[in-house]
Scaffold this motif. Sequence first.
Motif, mmCIF file in Angstrom:
data_model
loop_
_atom_site.group_PDB
_atom_site.id
_atom_site.type_symbol
_atom_site.label_atom_id
_atom_site.label_comp_id
_atom_site.label_asym_id
_atom_site.label_seq_id
_atom_site.Cartn_x
_atom_site.Cartn_y
_atom_site.Cartn_z
ATOM 1 N N ASN A 20 -34.082 25.214 108.246
ATOM 2 C CA ASN A 20 -33.485 25.597 106.960
ATOM 3 C C ASN A 20 -33.649 24.483 105.939
ATOM 4 O OD1 ASN A 20 -32.369 28.254 106.983
ATOM 5 N ND2 ASN A 20 -30.687 27.551 108.252
ATOM 6 N N ASP A 27 -35.097 29.350 104.307
ATOM 7 C CA ASP A 27 -34.091 30.150 105.017
ATOM 8 C C ASP A 27 -34.623 30.747 106.316
ATOM 9 O OD1 ASP A 27 -32.294 29.658 102.995
ATOM 10 O OD2 ASP A 27 -32.732 31.519 101.930
ATOM 11 N N LYS A 55 -37.056 33.877 106.429
ATOM 12 C CA LYS A 55 -36.791 34.942 105.466
ATOM 13 C C LYS A 55 -38.015 35.217 104.597
ATOM 14 C CE LYS A 55 -33.339 36.261 102.054
ATOM 15 N NZ LYS A 55 -32.098 35.832 101.375
ATOM 16 N N SER A 98 -42.111 30.092 103.670
ATOM 17 C CA SER A 98 -41.402 29.133 104.524
ATOM 18 C C SER A 98 -42.081 29.008 105.876
ATOM 19 C CB SER A 98 -39.942 29.571 104.715
ATOM 20 O OG SER A 98 -39.269 29.620 103.486
#
Length: 60
Positions: free
Chosen positions: A20, A25, A50, A54
Amino acid sequence: MVGPGEVDSDLEPEVKDECNTKYGDVIKVIIHELPTAPDDESIRIFVEFKRIESAIKGKN
């Protein structure tokens, strides 16, 4: 990260927090221990992010 027999209940939240912070996320973390695999391949950690960006950042 960890070796065979070192997976505990703290590992999942630690991985999630680190991902994170560094990459974005996280939806969930799944950890599998494969007892018959060689030591350097016996722990598998899967992280679902998410956003695809990422995940790409985490892979690199």
